[in-house]
Design an enzyme around this catalytic site. Sequence first.
Site, PDB file in Angstrom:
ATOM      1  N   GLU A  94       0.862  -1.193   0.000  1.00  0.00           N
ATOM      2  CA  GLU A  94       0.000   0.000   0.000  1.00  0.00           C
ATOM      3  C   GLU A  94       0.892   1.234   0.000  1.00  0.00           C
ATOM      4  O   GLU A  94       1.861   1.299   0.748  1.00  0.00           O
ATOM      5  CB  GLU A  94      -0.917  -0.017   1.233  1.00  0.00           C
ATOM      6  CG  GLU A  94      -1.809   1.200   1.403  1.00  0.00           C
ATOM      7  CD  GLU A  94      -2.685   1.486   0.180  1.00  0.00           C
ATOM      8  OE1 GLU A  94      -2.401   2.495  -0.503  1.00  0.00           O
ATOM      9  OE2 GLU A  94      -3.605   0.726  -0.124  1.00  0.00           O
ATOM     10  N   ASP A 144      -8.376   1.164  -7.489  1.00  0.00           N
ATOM     11  CA  ASP A 144      -8.932   2.450  -7.943  1.00  0.00           C
ATOM     12  C   ASP A 144      -9.558   2.267  -9.318  1.00  0.00           C
ATOM     13  O   ASP A 144      -8.877   1.822 -10.247  1.00  0.00           O
ATOM     14  CB  ASP A 144      -7.812   3.503  -8.009  1.00  0.00           C
ATOM     15  CG  ASP A 144      -7.204   3.744  -6.634  1.00  0.00           C
ATOM     16  OD1 ASP A 144      -7.872   4.356  -5.794  1.00  0.00           O
ATOM     17  OD2 ASP A 144      -6.070   3.283  -6.403  1.00  0.00           O
ATOM     18  N   LYS A 148     -13.060   7.890 -15.423  1.00  0.00           N
ATOM     19  CA  LYS A 148     -13.114   8.606 -16.719  1.00  0.00           C
ATOM     20  C   LYS A 148     -12.343   7.850 -17.796  1.00  0.00           C
ATOM     21  O   LYS A 148     -11.249   7.343 -17.518  1.00  0.00           O
ATOM     22  CB  LYS A 148     -12.496   9.997 -16.566  1.00  0.00           C
ATOM     23  CG  LYS A 148     -13.286  10.887 -15.628  1.00  0.00           C
ATOM     24  CD  LYS A 148     -12.619  12.239 -15.505  1.00  0.00           C
ATOM     25  CE  LYS A 148     -13.396  13.083 -14.497  1.00  0.00           C
ATOM     26  NZ  LYS A 148     -12.639  14.216 -13.996  1.00  0.00           N
ATOM     27  N   THR A 217     -14.407  -4.987   2.919  1.00  0.00           N
ATOM     28  CA  THR A 217     -13.398  -3.927   3.061  1.00  0.00           C
ATOM     29  C   THR A 217     -14.083  -2.572   3.271  1.00  0.00           C
ATOM     30  O   THR A 217     -15.270  -2.406   3.009  1.00  0.00           O
ATOM     31  CB  THR A 217     -12.484  -3.831   1.818  1.00  0.00           C
ATOM     32  OG1 THR A 217     -13.199  -3.168   0.775  1.00  0.00           O
ATOM     33  CG2 THR A 217     -12.005  -5.194   1.345  1.00  0.00           C
ATOM     34  N   LYS A 218     -13.271  -1.604   3.678  1.00  0.00           N
ATOM     35  CA  LYS A 218     -13.786  -0.256   3.923  1.00  0.00           C
ATOM     36  C   LYS A 218     -14.348   0.353   2.629  1.00  0.00           C
ATOM     37  O   LYS A 218     -15.431   0.924   2.592  1.00  0.00           O
ATOM     38  CB  LYS A 218     -12.635   0.610   4.465  1.00  0.00           C
ATOM     39  CG  LYS A 218     -13.035   1.996   4.828  1.00  0.00           C
ATOM     40  CD  LYS A 218     -11.874   2.760   5.420  1.00  0.00           C
ATOM     41  CE  LYS A 218     -12.272   4.220   5.645  1.00  0.00           C
ATOM     42  NZ  LYS A 218     -11.127   5.043   6.002  1.00  0.00           N
TER      43      LYS A 218
HETATM   44  C1  LIG Z   1      -9.868   2.224  -3.739  1.00  0.00           C
HETATM   45  S1  LIG Z   1      -8.632   1.848  -2.580  1.00  0.00           S
HETATM   46  C2  LIG Z   1      -9.179   0.279  -1.897  1.00  0.00           C
HETATM   47  C3  LIG Z   1      -8.482  -0.049  -0.612  1.00  0.00           C
HETATM   48  C4  LIG Z   1      -8.882  -1.383   0.029  1.00  0.00           C
HETATM   49  N1  LIG Z   1      -8.494  -2.509  -0.808  1.00  0.00           N
HETATM   50  C5  LIG Z   1     -10.348  -1.427   0.314  1.00  0.00           C
HETATM   51  O1  LIG Z   1     -11.064  -2.150  -0.386  1.00  0.00           O
HETATM   52  O2  LIG Z   1     -10.789  -0.723   1.241  1.00  0.00           O
HETATM   53  C6  LIG Z   1      -7.281   1.345  -3.631  1.00  0.00           C
HETATM   54  C7  LIG Z   1      -5.953   1.385  -2.895  1.00  0.00           C
HETATM   55  O3  LIG Z   1      -4.944   0.853  -3.724  1.00  0.00           O
HETATM   56  C8  LIG Z   1      -3.749   1.586  -3.513  1.00  0.00           C
HETATM   57  N2  LIG Z   1      -2.931   1.393  -4.731  1.00  0.00           N
HETATM   58  C9  LIG Z   1      -3.301   1.685  -5.991  1.00  0.00           C
HETATM   59  N3  LIG Z   1      -2.335   1.361  -6.855  1.00  0.00           N
HETATM   60  C10 LIG Z   1      -1.315   0.838  -6.120  1.00  0.00           C
HETATM   61  C11 LIG Z   1      -0.032   0.328  -6.449  1.00  0.00           C
HETATM   62  N4  LIG Z   1       0.398   0.283  -7.727  1.00  0.00           N
HETATM   63  N5  LIG Z   1       0.754  -0.109  -5.460  1.00  0.00           N
HETATM   64  C12 LIG Z   1       0.324  -0.058  -4.173  1.00  0.00           C
HETATM   65  N6  LIG Z   1      -0.889   0.405  -3.785  1.00  0.00           N
HETATM   66  C13 LIG Z   1      -1.704   0.863  -4.758  1.00  0.00           C
HETATM   67  C14 LIG Z   1      -4.210   3.002  -3.267  1.00  0.00           C
HETATM   68  O4  LIG Z   1      -3.274   3.738  -2.505  1.00  0.00           O
HETATM   69  C15 LIG Z   1      -5.514   2.787  -2.512  1.00  0.00           C
HETATM   70  O5  LIG Z   1      -5.329   2.839  -1.123  1.00  0.00           O
END
Ligand SMILES: C[S@@+](CC[C@H](N)C(=O)[O-])C[C@H]1O[C@@H](n2cnc3c(N)ncnc32)[C@H](O)[C@@H]1O
Length: 240
Positions: A94, A144, A148, A217-218
């Site tokens: 993360e 994520d 868009k 998850t959150k």
């Molecule tokens: C939408 S959040 C979902 C977090 C968690 N999995 C949840 O369901 O609550 C996506 C997370 O992936 C992390 N993230 C995205 N791309 C990443 C990467 N290449 N390496 C590490 N973390 C990444 C972001 O920082 C973000 O906290």
Amino acid sequence: MIDHRIPTIQPTEQAPHRAIRSFIRREGRLTVAQTRAINELFPPMALAGMGTALDLSAVFGRTAPLTLEIGFGNGESLLTMAAAAPEQDFIGIEVHRPGVGHLLLGIERLGLTNIRIVADDAVPFLQQRLNPHSLDRLLLYFPDPWHKSRHHKRRIVQTEFADLVADRLKPRGLWHLATDWAPYAEHMRAVLDAHPAFKPEHRDIGEAARPNWRPETKFERRGIRLNHAVFDLLYRRTAR
Ligand SMILES: C[S@@+](CC[C@H](N)C(=O)[O-])C[C@H]1O[C@@H](n2cnc3c(N)ncnc32)[C@H](O)[C@@H]1O
């Protein structure tokens, strides 16, 4: 006195420029407890995001099934899974430091020894630090969605990334993806159904059919509050 605004996890230095990343580094504010956790608890369980391939049996002091979770957010799901399976090892990745701090506090509370953490970009970690056939499972929960169309190239699930995952998974290893964004689920299916190294394990699992071993998850709870359907996609690496 600890100044909780001082960044204490630096991204790995000399990272080669990668034009497209799947995240934006949002700094966010660390609580005092998270700062203490990062300063005191992180070093022994931190793995650098770049460098040479890891000797995983040296990292964990044993050989056990290994699960990698990318983008663990606040780490609650990783914590629950690792606590439920002390005989297995887990690596969580993360880039969001408050999430790393939150997970560390949970690890301390539960006294877990089977988690290691990478506070850096998952892609170079997979490329550089894992040998082929290292992972039993790769978990990607609510990546994520990059809604868009001009940002779709930032989605982590792409054919090239699937090639990398296929190489790092053991034969018959599992890739579990979840999303609450239907167009991203469609995109994931399109990429993975077309990939020769993956076979869908639950083609129909779809909306709201979360396997009971995946904690909520959150980010998922947020999606449910917005009336989003949740998709769980499970793909099995071919035996090769
Ligand atoms: C939408 S959040 C979902 C977090 C968690 N999995 C949840 O369901 O609550 C996506 C997370 O992936 C992390 N993230 C995205 N791309 C990443 C990467 N290449 N390496 C590490 N973390 C990444 C972001 O920082 C973000 O906290």
